[in-house]
Design a protein around this motif. Structure first.
Motif, mmCIF file in Angstrom:
data_model
loop_
_atom_site.group_PDB
_atom_site.id
_atom_site.type_symbol
_atom_site.label_atom_id
_atom_site.label_comp_id
_atom_site.label_asym_id
_atom_site.label_seq_id
_atom_site.Cartn_x
_atom_site.Cartn_y
_atom_site.Cartn_z
ATOM 1 N N VAL A 116 0.881 -1.164 0.000
ATOM 2 C CA VAL A 116 0.000 0.000 0.000
ATOM 3 C C VAL A 116 0.918 1.212 0.000
ATOM 4 O O VAL A 116 1.732 1.374 0.918
ATOM 5 N N GLY A 117 0.841 2.020 -1.062
ATOM 6 C CA GLY A 117 1.745 3.162 -1.145
ATOM 7 C C GLY A 117 1.442 4.055 -2.326
ATOM 8 O O GLY A 117 0.443 3.895 -3.022
ATOM 9 N N ASP A 118 2.346 4.992 -2.550
ATOM 10 C CA ASP A 118 2.201 5.991 -3.600
ATOM 11 C C ASP A 118 2.702 5.434 -4.921
ATOM 12 O O ASP A 118 3.887 5.101 -5.063
ATOM 13 N N ALA A 119 1.800 5.357 -5.906
ATOM 14 C CA ALA A 119 2.146 4.805 -7.222
ATOM 15 C C ALA A 119 3.327 5.525 -7.883
ATOM 16 O O ALA A 119 4.192 4.851 -8.459
ATOM 17 N N PRO A 120 3.425 6.852 -7.835
ATOM 18 C CA PRO A 120 4.572 7.494 -8.491
ATOM 19 C C PRO A 120 5.920 7.045 -7.908
ATOM 20 O O PRO A 120 6.883 6.873 -8.640
ATOM 21 N N TYR A 121 5.976 6.832 -6.608
ATOM 22 C CA TYR A 121 7.230 6.388 -5.993
ATOM 23 C C TYR A 121 7.500 4.915 -6.295
ATOM 24 O O TYR A 121 8.567 4.551 -6.787
ATOM 25 N N TYR A 122 6.544 4.051 -5.998
ATOM 26 C CA TYR A 122 6.764 2.611 -6.135
ATOM 27 C C TYR A 122 6.714 2.133 -7.580
ATOM 28 O O TYR A 122 7.210 1.049 -7.889
ATOM 29 N N GLY A 126 8.505 -1.061 -10.464
ATOM 30 C CA GLY A 126 7.675 -1.971 -11.237
ATOM 31 C C GLY A 126 6.294 -2.228 -10.648
ATOM 32 O O GLY A 126 5.529 -3.017 -11.189
ATOM 33 N N PHE A 127 5.943 -1.577 -9.554
ATOM 34 C CA PHE A 127 4.625 -1.758 -8.946
ATOM 35 C C PHE A 127 3.573 -0.982 -9.724
ATOM 36 O O PHE A 127 3.815 0.148 -10.158
ATOM 37 N N GLU A 128 2.406 -1.615 -9.880
ATOM 38 C CA GLU A 128 1.270 -1.006 -10.570
ATOM 39 C C GLU A 128 0.014 -1.212 -9.743
ATOM 40 O O GLU A 128 -0.060 -2.146 -8.926
ATOM 41 N N GLY A 132 -9.294 -5.093 -8.514
ATOM 42 C CA GLY A 132 -9.978 -6.256 -7.975
ATOM 43 C C GLY A 132 -9.332 -6.848 -6.741
ATOM 44 O O GLY A 132 -9.733 -7.915 -6.276
ATOM 45 N N VAL A 133 -8.319 -6.182 -6.199
ATOM 46 C CA VAL A 133 -7.656 -6.624 -4.971
ATOM 47 C C VAL A 133 -8.060 -5.651 -3.872
ATOM 48 O O VAL A 133 -7.836 -4.448 -3.992
ATOM 49 N N THR A 134 -8.666 -6.172 -2.818
ATOM 50 C CA THR A 134 -9.243 -5.319 -1.784
ATOM 51 C C THR A 134 -8.537 -5.506 -0.452
ATOM 52 O O THR A 134 -8.573 -6.592 0.138
ATOM 53 N N MET A 135 -7.886 -4.448 -0.007
ATOM 54 C CA MET A 135 -7.268 -4.437 1.322
ATOM 55 C C MET A 135 -8.352 -4.140 2.350
ATOM 56 O O MET A 135 -9.391 -3.556 2.018
ATOM 57 N N PRO A 136 -8.116 -4.519 3.604
ATOM 58 C CA PRO A 136 -9.089 -4.168 4.643
ATOM 59 C C PRO A 136 -9.295 -2.655 4.702
ATOM 60 O O PRO A 136 -8.355 -1.899 4.454
ATOM 61 N N PRO A 137 -10.528 -2.223 4.985
ATOM 62 C CA PRO A 137 -10.781 -0.784 5.067
ATOM 63 C C PRO A 137 -10.035 -0.184 6.267
ATOM 64 O O PRO A 137 -9.732 -0.904 7.206
ATOM 65 N N THR A 139 -8.467 1.368 3.551
ATOM 66 C CA THR A 139 -7.408 1.551 2.559
ATOM 67 C C THR A 139 -7.953 2.137 1.260
ATOM 68 O O THR A 139 -8.946 1.650 0.729
ATOM 69 N N ASN A 140 -7.284 3.146 0.758
ATOM 70 C CA ASN A 140 -7.622 3.752 -0.527
ATOM 71 C C ASN A 140 -7.242 2.757 -1.624
ATOM 72 O O ASN A 140 -6.067 2.396 -1.753
ATOM 73 N N PRO A 141 -8.187 2.296 -2.451
ATOM 74 C CA PRO A 141 -7.867 1.304 -3.491
ATOM 75 C C PRO A 141 -6.836 1.769 -4.507
ATOM 76 O O PRO A 141 -6.153 0.941 -5.106
ATOM 77 N N ASP A 142 -6.681 3.086 -4.686
ATOM 78 C CA ASP A 142 -5.682 3.590 -5.623
ATOM 79 C C ASP A 142 -4.257 3.375 -5.118
ATOM 80 O O ASP A 142 -3.295 3.496 -5.883
ATOM 81 N N ARG A 143 -4.119 3.067 -3.841
ATOM 82 C CA ARG A 143 -2.797 2.865 -3.233
ATOM 83 C C ARG A 143 -2.420 1.392 -3.114
ATOM 84 O O ARG A 143 -1.352 1.069 -2.612
ATOM 85 N N VAL A 144 -3.282 0.493 -3.574
ATOM 86 C CA VAL A 144 -3.002 -0.948 -3.530
ATOM 87 C C VAL A 144 -2.252 -1.301 -4.809
ATOM 88 O O VAL A 144 -2.811 -1.275 -5.901
ATOM 89 N N LEU A 145 -0.973 -1.612 -4.659
ATOM 90 C CA LEU A 145 -0.073 -1.807 -5.786
ATOM 91 C C LEU A 145 0.545 -3.199 -5.736
ATOM 92 O O LEU A 145 0.711 -3.779 -4.663
ATOM 93 N N GLY A 146 0.915 -3.704 -6.901
ATOM 94 C CA GLY A 146 1.557 -5.013 -6.951
ATOM 95 C C GLY A 146 2.582 -5.101 -8.052
ATOM 96 O O GLY A 146 2.580 -4.308 -8.998
#
Length: 166
Positions: A116-122, A126-128, A132-137, A139-146
């Motif tokens: 869970v983090g900032d997309a521009p940094y991570y 290679g994280f995007e 469809g992946v849901t962290m426990p609330p 959590t902002n879904p835009d910050r769930v990266l893999g």
């Protein structure tokens, strides 16, 4: 001191309280109240993927821990927390820790890693964003990266992120 003079090593039991003090220093006082910590409750971190970064005098400059989780029925590594001492930030230590943790996870046979983090940094690692992946609330879904550690490892993987209890 440049990052190339930093020694990365597996976190040892003797490092535990130094690492905890670093996390307390670098994160908000309520860090353990975050939803990602619920995924760590009563679950041991992945020892080979928990690293310290020390200078040549042995002073802790940074640390990273990684935890097993499940996404639906698939196993994944939950990266973090990663922290760098405030006096050492900007030296590339976090990048060293991130890259080594990704490499070790891949070498250990893990297929996928998330955080869970900032997309521009991570994104530079290679994280995007994961759809469809849901962290426990809450959590902002835009910050769930893999990141896929093997080609296509996230294909078709969806669902709630839960603790990995075997």
């Amino acid at each position: 001191m440049p990052a190339e003079q930093i020694l990365l090593a597996q976190e040892l039991a003797a490092d535990h309280w130094d690492v905890e003090a670093l996390y307390d220093l670098t994160f908000a006082p309520g860090r353990t109240a975050l939803s990602s910590y619920r995924l760590r409750d009563d679950v041991d971190p992945i020892p080979d993927l928990c690293l310290t970064a020390r200078d040549r005098d042995g002073i802790l400059a940074g640390a990273i821990r990684n935890w097993p989780v499940r996404v639906g029925h698939a196993k994944a590594v939950l990266l973090g927390p990663v922290a760098v001492h405030p006096t050492r930030q900007g030296e590339g230590i976090a990048a060293l820790l991130m890259l080594r943790a990704i490499e070790l996870a891949r070498d250990a046979g893990w297929d996928r890693m998330m955080l869970v983090g900032d997309a521009p940094y991570y994104g530079r690692f290679g994280f995007e964003r994961l759809s469809g992946v849901t962290m426990p609330p809450p959590t902002n879904p835009d910050r769930v990266l893999g990141i896929a550690l093997r080609a296509g490892a996230w294909d078709g993987v969806q669902g709630d992120v839960t603790r990995a209890i075997d």
